[in-house]
Scaffold this motif. Structure first.
Motif, PDB file in Angstrom:
ATOM      1  N   TRP A 120       0.810  -1.216   0.000  1.00 24.83           N
ATOM      2  CA  TRP A 120       0.000   0.000   0.000  1.00 24.83           C
ATOM      3  C   TRP A 120       0.845   1.268   0.000  1.00 24.83           C
ATOM      4  N   GLU A 121       2.003   1.226   0.655  1.00 26.25           N
ATOM      5  CA  GLU A 121       2.876   2.400   0.656  1.00 26.25           C
ATOM      6  C   GLU A 121       3.330   2.716  -0.767  1.00 26.25           C
ATOM      7  N   SER A 122       3.658   1.691  -1.510  1.00 27.12           N
ATOM      8  CA  SER A 122       4.077   1.862  -2.906  1.00 27.12           C
ATOM      9  C   SER A 122       2.950   2.436  -3.749  1.00 27.12           C
ATOM     10  N   ILE A 123       1.760   1.911  -3.572  1.00 21.79           N
ATOM     11  CA  ILE A 123       0.594   2.401  -4.317  1.00 21.79           C
ATOM     12  C   ILE A 123       0.312   3.859  -3.955  1.00 21.79           C
ATOM     13  N   GLY A 124       0.456   4.197  -2.671  1.00 22.70           N
ATOM     14  CA  GLY A 124       0.240   5.571  -2.224  1.00 22.70           C
ATOM     15  C   GLY A 124       1.214   6.547  -2.855  1.00 22.70           C
ATOM     16  N   VAL A 125       2.481   6.154  -2.941  1.00 28.39           N
ATOM     17  CA  VAL A 125       3.500   7.019  -3.552  1.00 28.39           C
ATOM     18  C   VAL A 125       3.204   7.211  -5.041  1.00 28.39           C
ATOM     19  N   ILE A 126       2.823   6.146  -5.726  1.00 28.46           N
ATOM     20  CA  ILE A 126       2.503   6.256  -7.156  1.00 28.46           C
ATOM     21  C   ILE A 126       1.266   7.124  -7.352  1.00 28.46           C
ATOM     22  N   ALA A 127       0.251   6.951  -6.516  1.00 29.41           N
ATOM     23  CA  ALA A 127      -0.955   7.784  -6.614  1.00 29.41           C
ATOM     24  C   ALA A 127      -0.619   9.254  -6.372  1.00 29.41           C
ATOM     25  N   ALA A 128       0.242   9.519  -5.398  1.00 25.39           N
ATOM     26  CA  ALA A 128       0.652  10.901  -5.124  1.00 25.39           C
ATOM     27  C   ALA A 128       1.424  11.472  -6.312  1.00 25.39           C
ATOM     28  N   GLY A 129       2.291  10.669  -6.909  1.00 27.30           N
ATOM     29  CA  GLY A 129       3.036  11.122  -8.088  1.00 27.30           C
ATOM     30  C   GLY A 129       2.123  11.458  -9.250  1.00 27.30           C
ATOM     31  N   ILE A 130       1.112  10.629  -9.463  1.00 27.68           N
ATOM     32  CA  ILE A 130       0.136  10.885 -10.534  1.00 27.68           C
ATOM     33  C   ILE A 130      -0.614  12.186 -10.264  1.00 27.68           C
ATOM     34  N   CYS A 131      -1.035  12.369  -9.022  1.00 28.28           N
ATOM     35  CA  CYS A 131      -1.757  13.601  -8.662  1.00 28.28           C
ATOM     36  C   CYS A 131      -0.875  14.835  -8.838  1.00 28.28           C
ATOM     37  N   LEU A 132       0.374  14.737  -8.440  1.00 33.69           N
ATOM     38  CA  LEU A 132       1.281  15.877  -8.595  1.00 33.69           C
ATOM     39  C   LEU A 132       1.504  16.212 -10.062  1.00 33.69           C
ATOM     40  N   TRP A 133       1.648  15.188 -10.909  1.00 33.34           N
ATOM     41  CA  TRP A 133       1.835  15.450 -12.343  1.00 33.34           C
ATOM     42  C   TRP A 133       0.565  16.066 -12.923  1.00 33.34           C
ATOM     43  N   ALA A 134      -0.593  15.594 -12.486  1.00 35.67           N
ATOM     44  CA  ALA A 134      -1.856  16.159 -12.970  1.00 35.67           C
ATOM     45  C   ALA A 134      -1.961  17.638 -12.590  1.00 35.67           C
ATOM     46  N   LEU A 135      -1.425  17.987 -11.448  1.00 37.66           N
ATOM     47  CA  LEU A 135      -1.473  19.386 -11.001  1.00 37.66           C
ATOM     48  C   LEU A 135      -0.618  20.305 -11.871  1.00 37.66           C
ATOM     49  N   THR A 136       0.285  19.743 -12.665  1.00 32.66           N
ATOM     50  CA  THR A 136       1.083  20.594 -13.543  1.00 32.66           C
ATOM     51  C   THR A 136       0.205  21.315 -14.562  1.00 32.66           C
ATOM     52  N   ALA A 137      -0.996  20.785 -14.795  1.00 32.97           N
ATOM     53  CA  ALA A 137      -1.920  21.445 -15.718  1.00 32.97           C
ATOM     54  C   ALA A 137      -2.341  22.811 -15.180  1.00 32.97           C
ATOM     55  N   MET A 138      -2.302  22.986 -13.886  1.00 29.44           N
ATOM     56  CA  MET A 138      -2.706  24.265 -13.289  1.00 29.44           C
ATOM     57  C   MET A 138      -1.677  25.367 -13.557  1.00 29.44           C
ATOM     58  N   LEU A 139      -0.481  24.986 -14.021  1.00 29.36           N
ATOM     59  CA  LEU A 139       0.554  25.965 -14.303  1.00 29.36           C
ATOM     60  C   LEU A 139       0.418  26.593 -15.689  1.00 29.36           C
ATOM     61  N   ASP A 140      -0.462  26.034 -16.523  1.00 27.43           N
ATOM     62  CA  ASP A 140      -0.622  26.491 -17.898  1.00 27.43           C
ATOM     63  C   ASP A 140      -1.965  27.185 -18.060  1.00 27.43           C
ATOM     64  N   LYS A 141      -1.996  28.259 -18.833  1.00 25.57           N
ATOM     65  CA  LYS A 141      -3.249  29.008 -19.008  1.00 25.57           C
ATOM     66  C   LYS A 141      -4.332  28.184 -19.701  1.00 25.57           C
TER      67      LYS A 141
END
Length: 167
Positions: A120-141
């Protein structure tokens, strides 16, 4: 005329649908690999299998993106990939986008490996990484993901515009 960018929510749902469709591609490619190599265990030739699946997925995405800018999931959700300066996506940009799209997973997978995480720790880290990458969309107009920005591509909406109803 410049097409409007695809909505972030629509792109994320499209990605979930794409994941379900890719399961079939990976299943067939894995079966073919096992048949050709006579593998009887998933860990047999593990790195070769991973490289094979990387190539198969790359071929699938590059073929779809260069042929019409859409995978089956993108057609369903009325989303199209375009180069920023043209409707067609050249091989170089499609390949760069494919490689950069792995950033959804690779940093988290590297962290898992470095920390020796399992379960579960591994899955949590991967889920957090996916969420962080998705948040990169907020940096673009236009709310484009970082891998699209770096590859010089963008996802646009082909959804028909609904006429407003007068009351």
């Amino acid at each position: 005329m410049l097409k409007p960018p695809a909505l972030l929510k629509r792109r994320l749902v499209c990605m979930l649908y794409e994941a379900m469709l890719i399961f079939g591609v990976v299943f067939i490619a894995g079966w073919l690999f096992d048949t050709l190599t006579q593998s009887r265990h998933a860990l047999t030739l593990r790195h070769t299998r991973q490289f094979w699946l990387f190539i198969v997925l790359g071929a699938y995405f590059l073929y779809c993106w260069m042929r019409g800018g859409q995978t089956l999931a993108m057609k369903t959700w009325h989303i199209k990939l375009e180069a920023q300066d043209t409707d067609n996506v050249p091989f170089s940009r499609a390949a760069l986008r494919y490689l950069l799209a792995w950033m959804w997973f690779l940093p988290a997978m590297a962290l898992n490996f470095a920390l020796g995480l399992k379960g579960w720790e591994s899955i949590g880290v991967i889920a957090a990484g996916i969420c962080l990458w998705a948040l990169t969309a907020m940096l673009d107009k236009d709310r484009q993901f970082l891998h699209d920005k770096l590859a010089g591509t963008r996802l646009v909406s082909l959804a028909p515009v609904q006429p407003s109803r007068k009351k």
